[in-house]
Design an enzyme around this catalytic site. Structure first.
Site, PDB file in Angstrom:
ATOM      1  N   LYS A 157      58.935  27.009  84.916  1.00  0.00           N
ATOM      2  CA  LYS A 157      59.523  28.177  84.247  1.00  0.00           C
ATOM      3  C   LYS A 157      60.220  27.693  82.980  1.00  0.00           C
ATOM      4  O   LYS A 157      61.211  26.968  83.037  1.00  0.00           O
ATOM      5  CB  LYS A 157      60.508  28.883  85.171  1.00  0.00           C
ATOM      6  CG  LYS A 157      61.103  30.156  84.574  1.00  0.00           C
ATOM      7  CD  LYS A 157      62.031  30.830  85.572  1.00  0.00           C
ATOM      8  CE  LYS A 157      62.628  32.108  85.020  1.00  0.00           C
ATOM      9  NZ  LYS A 157      63.563  32.744  85.985  1.00  0.00           N
TER      10      LYS A 157
ATOM     11  N   LYS B  21      55.289  30.151  84.218  1.00  0.00           N
ATOM     12  CA  LYS B  21      55.883  31.303  83.550  1.00  0.00           C
ATOM     13  C   LYS B  21      56.551  30.838  82.267  1.00  0.00           C
ATOM     14  O   LYS B  21      57.355  29.896  82.309  1.00  0.00           O
ATOM     15  CB  LYS B  21      56.923  31.955  84.474  1.00  0.00           C
ATOM     16  CG  LYS B  21      57.640  33.154  83.861  1.00  0.00           C
ATOM     17  CD  LYS B  21      58.705  33.708  84.799  1.00  0.00           C
ATOM     18  CE  LYS B  21      59.372  34.926  84.168  1.00  0.00           C
ATOM     19  NZ  LYS B  21      60.456  35.451  85.015  1.00  0.00           N
TER      20      LYS B  21
END
Length: 331
Positions: A203, A256
């Protein structure tokens, strides 16, 4: 051999031939639809920066669920906007928390719909960070930092409470070191060894999250998240993060955002054999919606190309705010 013996266009000549030789296929079973649930009643409020995405109170969930199920989308990802916030995000692990209540409602109405619970503290803390804040005085100056190890206990409580409410998959998005190991041990100890962990393994500290922070009311009240989310310049670090999560017991890995990180998706896909999730994030959604509203792009064609690119890069599943639109177009 080469031209003219080899003519690549032979396999592009008709739609039927193109369908036969297509290498990558996008279908509705690849899609996970995010839902923002909020407190109160009779709330169906469109998020200004995310056209077509709403804050929904639990009494307004049914129409959304009916549509998702009718489109054969197999899973939803729940984010909660609580009524109250505090320093430790206690409403995130409360038995009657907003995600817990929404999960019970969903499983009662549609038991077979897969519920993925986002497991983080930023939506529930008054400071907006993803963990506990440790404050200390250094030479007369106040410094505040996210305390990694203290945060793990709260994340375990949150994950266990979500599992107790009926969540099928726990999706921890906090990027604390050791979070998968802690949550796996906590779930197992509480009797939820059958509940899978979809780890936000990779992330990045990304500018593409802007609309989400409005949607989830989760912008940090001071500083930023660069000390725990990844530097967008780093690729090899993504492999180290993923390897740690694999060793700690993750069942699925995630990258992500997706669009600017397709190279990372491919690297993770090539290195690990766990199911891989791409998160098509809010900024990616909002840019397309804004350009489509101006008439500058063909929204359907662009969305299909984006999602297909994520699949081609190695994603098995895609979390996307386009889930309902994509499902309709795929039909």
């Amino acid at each position: 051999m080469s031209f003219p013996t080899v003519r690549h266009r032979r396999l592009r000549r008709t739609a039927g031939i193109r369908n036969l030789v297509r290498e990558t296929v996008l279908n509705v079973n690849d899609l996970i639809a995010p839902i923002f649930v909020t407190h109160g009643t009779n709330v169906r409020k469109e998020i200004p920066s995310m056209p077509g995405v709403f804050h929904l109170s639990i009494d307004q969930l049914d129409a959304e669920l009916d549509e998702i199920v009718s489109l054969k989308i197999p899973a939803v990802l729940l984010f909660g906007i609580p009524e109250t916030k505090d320093a430790i995000g206690s409403s995130g692990f409360a038995e009657d928390g907003i995600v817990q209540a929404a999960t019970r409602h969903i499983k009662k109405r549609y038991p077979d719909l897969v519920v993925v619970a986002d497991t983080c503290l930023c939506e529930y803390t008054d400071h907006g960070h993803c963990g506990m804040i440790h404050v200390e005085n250094r030479d007369g100056h106040i410094h505040a930092e996210v305390d990694n190890d203290e945060s793990l206990d709260l994340l375990v409580k949150t994950a266990v409470s979500q599992a107790e409410a009926g969540a099928d998959i726990i999706a921890p998005s906090n990027m604390m070191d050791g979070f998968v190991q802690a949550i796996r041990a906590g779930l197992d100890e509480a009797g939820y060894s059958h509940i899978a962990i979809m780890s936000y393994s990779v992330k990045y500290s990304s500018a593409f999250y802007g609309p989400f922070r409005e949607a989830a009311d989760s912008a940090p009240q001071f500083g930023d998240r660069k000390s725990y989310q990844m530097d967008p310049a780093n690729a090899l670090e993504a492999l180290r993060e993923s390897e740690s999560d694999v060793l700690e017991g993750a069942d699925m890995l995630m990258v992500k955002p997706a669009l600017a990180y397709l190279d990372i998706l491919r690297m993770v896909r090539d290195q690990f054999d766990l199911p891989l999730v791409a998160y098509n994030v809010s900024g990616e959604y909002s840019m397309v919606k804004a350009a489509a509203e101006k008439g500058w792009i063909d929204e359907q064609a662009v969305v299909y190309e984006m999602l297909l690119g994520m699949k081609r890069a190695g994603a098995d599943m895609i979390i996307t705010y386009f889930a309902k639109d994509a499902a309709r177009w795929l039909q």
